[in-house]
Design an enzyme around this catalytic site. Structure first.
Site, PDB file in Angstrom:
ATOM      1  N   GLY A 251      -0.211  -2.070  -6.668  1.00 33.63           N
ATOM      2  CA  GLY A 251       0.634  -1.034  -7.250  1.00 33.63           C
ATOM      3  C   GLY A 251       2.091  -1.354  -7.014  1.00 33.63           C
ATOM      4  N   GLU A 273      -0.704  -6.181  -3.305  1.00 35.61           N
ATOM      5  CA  GLU A 273      -0.274  -6.887  -4.529  1.00 35.61           C
ATOM      6  C   GLU A 273       0.713  -5.965  -5.225  1.00 35.61           C
ATOM      7  OE1 GLU A 273      -1.225  -9.877  -5.348  1.00 35.61           O
ATOM      8  OE2 GLU A 273      -2.776 -10.145  -3.829  1.00 35.61           O
ATOM      9  N   CYS A 307       1.853  -7.146 -14.152  1.00 32.42           N
ATOM     10  CA  CYS A 307       2.665  -7.482 -12.978  1.00 32.42           C
ATOM     11  C   CYS A 307       3.245  -8.888 -13.079  1.00 32.42           C
ATOM     12  CB  CYS A 307       1.839  -7.335 -11.708  1.00 32.42           C
ATOM     13  SG  CYS A 307       0.345  -8.331 -11.721  1.00 32.42           S
TER      14      CYS A 307
HETATM   15  P1  NAD Z   1       1.762   3.157  -7.917  1.00 27.78           P
HETATM   16  O1  NAD Z   1       2.165   2.515  -6.658  1.00 27.78           O
HETATM   17  O2  NAD Z   1       2.435   4.384  -8.341  1.00 27.78           O
HETATM   18  O3  NAD Z   1       0.197   3.512  -7.897  1.00 27.78           O
HETATM   19  C1  NAD Z   1      -0.784   2.564  -7.570  1.00 27.78           C
HETATM   20  C2  NAD Z   1      -1.937   3.264  -6.877  1.00 27.78           C
HETATM   21  O4  NAD Z   1      -1.484   3.856  -5.660  1.00 27.78           O
HETATM   22  C3  NAD Z   1      -2.548   4.396  -7.685  1.00 27.78           C
HETATM   23  O5  NAD Z   1      -3.941   4.383  -7.511  1.00 27.78           O
HETATM   24  C4  NAD Z   1      -1.950   5.633  -7.034  1.00 27.78           C
HETATM   25  O6  NAD Z   1      -2.747   6.779  -7.186  1.00 27.78           O
HETATM   26  C5  NAD Z   1      -1.911   5.196  -5.583  1.00 27.78           C
HETATM   27  N1  NAD Z   1      -0.982   5.953  -4.732  1.00 27.78           N
HETATM   28  C6  NAD Z   1       0.076   6.709  -5.112  1.00 27.78           C
HETATM   29  N2  NAD Z   1       0.664   7.237  -4.028  1.00 27.78           N
HETATM   30  C7  NAD Z   1      -0.019   6.812  -2.948  1.00 27.78           C
HETATM   31  C8  NAD Z   1       0.114   7.001  -1.546  1.00 27.78           C
HETATM   32  N3  NAD Z   1       1.076   7.759  -1.034  1.00 27.78           N
HETATM   33  N4  NAD Z   1      -0.761   6.393  -0.726  1.00 27.78           N
HETATM   34  C9  NAD Z   1      -1.730   5.619  -1.215  1.00 27.78           C
HETATM   35  N5  NAD Z   1      -1.924   5.405  -2.545  1.00 27.78           N
HETATM   36  C10 NAD Z   1      -1.073   6.000  -3.395  1.00 27.78           C
HETATM   37  O7  NAD Z   1       1.879   2.005  -8.992  1.00 27.78           O
HETATM   38  P2  NAD Z   1       1.988   2.154 -10.544  1.00 27.78           P
HETATM   39  O8  NAD Z   1       3.387   2.447 -10.878  1.00 27.78           O
HETATM   40  O9  NAD Z   1       0.961   3.070 -11.041  1.00 27.78           O
HETATM   41  O10 NAD Z   1       1.608   0.658 -11.000  1.00 27.78           O
HETATM   42  C11 NAD Z   1       2.545  -0.206 -11.479  1.00 27.78           C
HETATM   43  C12 NAD Z   1       3.063  -1.091 -10.378  1.00 27.78           C
HETATM   44  O11 NAD Z   1       2.015  -1.879  -9.870  1.00 27.78           O
HETATM   45  C13 NAD Z   1       4.101  -2.063 -10.863  1.00 27.78           C
HETATM   46  O12 NAD Z   1       5.126  -2.140  -9.913  1.00 27.78           O
HETATM   47  C14 NAD Z   1       3.356  -3.374 -10.933  1.00 27.78           C
HETATM   48  O13 NAD Z   1       4.155  -4.517 -10.824  1.00 27.78           O
HETATM   49  C15 NAD Z   1       2.405  -3.241  -9.798  1.00 27.78           C
HETATM   50  N6  NAD Z   1       1.258  -4.118  -9.978  1.00 27.78           N
HETATM   51  C16 NAD Z   1       1.137  -5.224  -9.190  1.00 27.78           C
HETATM   52  C17 NAD Z   1       0.087  -6.115  -9.384  1.00 27.78           C
HETATM   53  C18 NAD Z   1      -0.070  -7.375  -8.543  1.00 27.78           C
HETATM   54  O14 NAD Z   1      -1.132  -7.989  -8.594  1.00 27.78           O
HETATM   55  N7  NAD Z   1       0.922  -7.769  -7.798  1.00 27.78           N
HETATM   56  C19 NAD Z   1      -0.846  -5.863 -10.394  1.00 27.78           C
HETATM   57  C20 NAD Z   1      -0.678  -4.733 -11.164  1.00 27.78           C
HETATM   58  C21 NAD Z   1       0.372  -3.853 -10.953  1.00 27.78           C
END
Ligand code: NAD
Length: 556
Positions: A251, A273, A307
């Site tokens: 995320g 990641e 990502c």
């Molecule tokens: P996000 O961090 O908002 O959410 C990701 C996950 O975390 C979701 O399941 C969400 O419900 C959960 N989450 C939210 N708050 C939390 C907390 N306090 N504690 C634990 N979990 C919590 O990310 P997003 O904006 O939905 O996704 C996009 C981001 O993810 C972008 O920055 C992207 O680059 C990144 N990403 C990285 C990869 C990689 O492999 N490096 C792959 C895909 C996406």
């Protein structure tokens, strides 16, 4: 080609579904069946919407802390028997799951599109990758965690053997952009290594995770070894991290820091990641047409919500004009739409927040003097959150789009005097996830790639040669994360290693004086020689001697 805003709707626009059930194989009953897999007793629920139309798809339980505790307890209980199963049996379940995923592809593609708003083509790219990940885990995973003999403390008089034990229960927290791929990338190796898993999908994409859990169960995964808990991240996430033995998170960097802090307090390991602001470097000798096509692919895959997507392009000055022309031309060929057919290249952004982010990054760049070479417009006439693929030039280095991840279909193109300047610009970021280098000279490309501080760098390809090399690790430098997925590393992270040292002569004692340098070096040489000898012995026994025996006596 994207139609002008004032034009009458194109074929792909009119194919936009009016109701999910009529456009796809997803019946309301099927969605209820999937939601029923969640054991949520809080009484609260979360609505899930289709980004392409804002139509409500259905609702899933909003789990609370008690629900998460129950899920982890059940997983822990079921996991003990799963860990005891021979690894070949665990691998066979994953292998069968790969076949089922392919057999179910049509329904899965509908689900992926409905929840994420991505185009059919992007959904196919996502699904294509998943059986390969399962196949890798099933075939090569067992080797990654097989018992391993190491250099002994005292060669001949002792042995050292390492075993890799499952950590217990792994919590997987996955994002919405590739909900199937990025769940499988952690769930499958964790299961293969003998763990139980509790998966927390993003609030916007729970059904895909539930369909994955159903498929694994049909493939033979015992009940409760993989459980899905749906609900709000800030409620479910911390409750999960407090109870599991490893957390695998994908995320944003912002949430990643919260996850890492919590994991640290609990002294559990985590793999993170996270985000990126990925560079793409075009050298003076690059094949311009190929570089432009590749750049379009890596910049606009999943409408830039990937990502690994490139958001900053640096072109050595002598190639700049030709590249920009070709890149803009290729970008303008892309089609934007929300149909459940194969007509469109790009689909919708995920929601209003993401649209606001993309719009604000483009507006900020414009206000600071950037030129919009193509795109730059929100297209509510196509879908409520659709945004055109956008190429910017003359971007101020301090503009948000240059410094932060946009995670949308927006890219800046900047000329640089030479290769050193290109490398310096590429590395001028707190992130370090993915990069690519374009050149006619592959050796030169690989040398430049080694100077770029990213976890994967592809030469003459945007991301598939790096990400697709399943046997190689994938992850980020700096703010892009901790740990690696894929490859042996991607399986081993879900284990605890145990070293078993056996003495053949009883207790060893330390000498009563500090040894000299030659003694230390000699002792080290002896330990490695001992290991080499015993390896050679094993090879001889299994190879030459075995072949001789089989030659004389035939196969058993
Ligand atoms: P996000 O961090 O908002 O959410 C990701 C996950 O975390 C979701 O399941 C969400 O419900 C959960 N989450 C939210 N708050 C939390 C907390 N306090 N504690 C634990 N979990 C919590 O990310 P997003 O904006 O939905 O996704 C996009 C981001 O993810 C972008 O920055 C992207 O680059 C990144 N990403 C990285 C990869 C990689 O492999 N490096 C792959 C895909 C996406």
């Amino acid at each position: 080609m994207i139609p002008p805003t004032s034009a009458s709707p194109s074929a792909s626009e009119t194919s936009r579904p009016t109701a999910l059930a009529s456009a796809t194989s997803l019946s309301p009953d099927r969605l209820v069946e999937l939601a029923d897999r969640v054991d949520g007793k809080s009484g609260e629920s979360l609505d899930v919407f289709a980004p392409a139309t804002t139509e409500r798809i259905g609702s899933v339980p909003a789990c609370d802390e008690t629900d998460v505790a129950t899920a982890v307890d059940r997983a822990r209980e079921a996991g003990a028997a799963w860990a005891d199963r021979p690894i070949d049996e665990r691998a066979a379940v994953i292998d069968r799951a790969a076949d089922l995923l392919l057999a179910e592809r049509s329904a899965l593609l509908d689900l992926l599109q409905a929840e994420t708003g991505k185009s059919r083509r992007t959904a196919v790219e996502e699904l294509f990758e998943v059986p390969l990940a399962c196949e890798y885990a099933a075939r090569k995973g067992p080797d990654a965690i097989a018992e391993d003999r190491r250099n002994a403390a005292v060669p001949g008089l002792s042995t050292a053997t390492v075993t890799y034990e499952p950590v217990g229960v792994v919590g997987v927290i996955s994002p919405w952009n590739y909900p199937l791929t990025l769940s499988v990338a952690d769930v499958v190796p964790a299961l293969l290594a003998g763990n139980a898993v509790v998966l927390k999908p993003d609030e916007k994409t729970p059904y895909t995770a539930l369909a994955l859990a159903e498929i694994l169960e049909t493939a033979g995964l015992p009940e409760d070894v993989l459980t899905v808990v749906t609900g709000e991240g800030p409620t479910v996430g911390p409750a999960l991290i407090d109870r599991v033995d490893h957390v695998a998170f994908t995320g944003s960097t912002e949430t990643g820091r919260i996850v890492a802090e919590r994991a640290g307090r609990n002294l559990i390991d985590c793999s993170l990641e996270l985000g990126g602001n990925n560079p793409l470097v075009v050298l003076d000798d690059a094949d311009i047409e190929a570089a432009a096509r590749g750049a379009v692919q890596v910049c606009f895959a999943n409408a830039g919500q990937l990502c690994l997507a490139a958001e900053r392009i640096y072109v050595v000055e002598s190639a700049y004009d030709a590249f920009l022309d070709a890149f803009v031309r290729e970008t303008e060929r892309l089609t934007l739409g929300t149909g459940y057919d194969y007509d469109d290249d790009l689909g919708s952004l995920i929601d209003a927040d993401q649209l606001d982010r993309v719009r604000s990054h483009v507006d900020d760049a414009r206000e600071r003097g950037a030129t919009v070479e193509t795109g730059g417009r929100h297209r509510p006439d196509i879908g409520p959150y659709c945004f055109e693929p956008t190429v910017l030039t003359g971007v101020d280095p301090d503009a948000t789009v240059a410094c932060e991840e946009t995670f949308g279909p927006v890219v800046s193109v900047t000329p640089v005097p030479d290769v050193d300047a290109a490398v310096a610009a590429a590395n001028d970021s707190p992130y370090g996830l993915n990069a690519s280098v374009w050149t006619a000279d592959r050796k030169r490309g690989a040398a430049v790639a080694r100077r770029i501080d990213c976890g994967t760098v592809s030469v003459n390809d945007g991301f598939l040669t790096g990400w697709g090399a399943r046997d190689a690790p994938m992850g980020g430098f700096g703010d892009s994360g901790i740990g690696r997925r894929n490859g042996p590393e991607g399986v081993r992270r879900f284990t605890e290693s145990r070293t078993v040292g056996v003495s053949r002569i009883g207790p060893f004692t330390f000498p009563d004086r500090i040894p000299t340098g030659w003694f230390v070096r000699g002792a080290f040489a002896a330990t490695t020689a001992g290991r080499r000898l015993s390896k050679a012995g094993r090879r001889l026994k299994n190879g030459t001697v075995g072949r001789l025996k089989r030659g004389v006596f035939g196969r058993e």
